[in-house]
Design an enzyme around this catalytic site. Sequence first.
Site, PDB file in Angstrom:
ATOM      1  N   HIS A 119       8.717  -0.270   1.406  1.00  0.00           N
ATOM      2  CA  HIS A 119       8.602  -1.604   0.837  1.00  0.00           C
ATOM      3  C   HIS A 119       8.328  -2.675   1.881  1.00  0.00           C
ATOM      4  O   HIS A 119       7.660  -3.676   1.588  1.00  0.00           O
ATOM      5  CB  HIS A 119       9.867  -1.933   0.049  1.00  0.00           C
ATOM      6  CG  HIS A 119       9.992  -1.135  -1.216  1.00  0.00           C
ATOM      7  ND1 HIS A 119      11.201  -0.883  -1.842  1.00  0.00           N
ATOM      8  CD2 HIS A 119       9.047  -0.503  -1.975  1.00  0.00           C
ATOM      9  CE1 HIS A 119      10.988  -0.154  -2.933  1.00  0.00           C
ATOM     10  NE2 HIS A 119       9.697   0.088  -3.026  1.00  0.00           N
ATOM     11  N   SER A 169       9.200  -1.283  -6.248  1.00  0.00           N
ATOM     12  CA  SER A 169       7.856  -1.756  -5.926  1.00  0.00           C
ATOM     13  C   SER A 169       7.273  -2.671  -7.007  1.00  0.00           C
ATOM     14  O   SER A 169       6.601  -3.665  -6.656  1.00  0.00           O
ATOM     15  CB  SER A 169       6.926  -0.570  -5.637  1.00  0.00           C
ATOM     16  OG  SER A 169       6.990   0.409  -6.646  1.00  0.00           O
ATOM     17  N   GLU A 227       4.013   4.328 -15.714  1.00  0.00           N
ATOM     18  CA  GLU A 227       5.244   5.121 -15.584  1.00  0.00           C
ATOM     19  C   GLU A 227       5.324   6.089 -16.750  1.00  0.00           C
ATOM     20  O   GLU A 227       5.372   5.676 -17.920  1.00  0.00           O
ATOM     21  CB  GLU A 227       6.477   4.219 -15.553  1.00  0.00           C
ATOM     22  CG  GLU A 227       7.802   4.972 -15.515  1.00  0.00           C
ATOM     23  CD  GLU A 227       7.868   5.988 -14.380  1.00  0.00           C
ATOM     24  OE1 GLU A 227       8.123   7.178 -14.678  1.00  0.00           O
ATOM     25  OE2 GLU A 227       7.660   5.588 -13.218  1.00  0.00           O
ATOM     26  N   ASP A 254       0.057  10.300 -17.498  1.00  0.00           N
ATOM     27  CA  ASP A 254       0.082  11.149 -16.317  1.00  0.00           C
ATOM     28  C   ASP A 254      -0.702  10.448 -15.212  1.00  0.00           C
ATOM     29  O   ASP A 254      -1.723   9.797 -15.475  1.00  0.00           O
ATOM     30  CB  ASP A 254      -0.545  12.500 -16.637  1.00  0.00           C
ATOM     31  CG  ASP A 254      -0.686  13.368 -15.410  1.00  0.00           C
ATOM     32  OD1 ASP A 254       0.309  13.972 -14.988  1.00  0.00           O
ATOM     33  OD2 ASP A 254      -1.820  13.422 -14.870  1.00  0.00           O
ATOM     34  N   ASP A 304       3.474   6.738  -5.174  1.00  0.00           N
ATOM     35  CA  ASP A 304       4.722   7.205  -4.551  1.00  0.00           C
ATOM     36  C   ASP A 304       5.521   8.075  -5.521  1.00  0.00           C
ATOM     37  O   ASP A 304       6.545   7.670  -6.051  1.00  0.00           O
ATOM     38  CB  ASP A 304       5.566   6.038  -4.021  1.00  0.00           C
ATOM     39  CG  ASP A 304       5.968   5.056  -5.104  1.00  0.00           C
ATOM     40  OD1 ASP A 304       5.294   5.010  -6.152  1.00  0.00           O
ATOM     41  OD2 ASP A 304       6.975   4.346  -4.919  1.00  0.00           O
TER      42      ASP A 304
END
Length: 283
Positions: free
Chosen positions: A19, A99, A117, A142, A163
């Site tokens: 971050h 984030s 997400e 996905d 990430d």
Amino acid sequence: MLSYQHAFHVGGPADVHKHALLWALLGHLRAKEKPFVALDLYAGEGLYALTRAEAQKIKEHERGIARLLARSDLSPDLAAYVDTVRGFDPSMLSLYPGSPALLRAAMRPQDRLIFNELHPAASTALRAWVADDPQIVIHRRDASEAIDGLLPPTIRRGLLLIDPSYELKGEYEKVANDVVRAVARWPEGIVAVWFPLLADNRHEPLLAGLKDITAPTLISQLDFHNQGLPDVPARGLRGTGLIVINPPWQFDKAARNIGDALAPILGDGPKAKHVLRWLVPER
């Protein structure tokens, strides 16, 4: 495999490294009035309570953001990130911005954010946190599908953050394939890819999978040198890395300053170190 459910590790050393560099990247994007778009491919929940049971089980934030909040001698780059974290919770150590929260804090009226997400509970929490913000679009896809469906964005100046948790077999290879495809679809975009450093170096297929990328590629690796600590499993997280493809001009200087400053703060001994290297040099 590494079990890296983010709620258990929020605010820990890996978060701080990732971050702090992300905030520096956003500073470069904000330096110009032109709008930017930021896409967070594995967005998570947005904002995390450090008092929740998951965070309290391991208390990684005590070895991460808590160490920075306790200091008054931070470099300007690190101080800017810590001040942003403190802005979410002036009393400190109750809330930590993931984030998406950092991206939202950097957003100006002309900028746009896209969050993706897939996890049902995290996606629900993310939507509740974003509410009806007209500058933010949320997807539940996905990651590979999101790359094909969302890139290139309408605003061509911007950042893609990747990430994942790396919990699934073969995920390092999958992420490498996703990154290569993302760069091909959005060649002018900045792509930032987080990965864990483990004792068996299982991140190597990720780096090997990027061998054909010709865009400038910078890697920041932070080794905590925490082997032997009683609360760190022998096969657990020993460090953290961030790959930045198409880094902004002079970002390498900021990345070196941030990583070098974090090593003695987040490391668990004098052998903790930061290594910055070019996988593909700047032209």
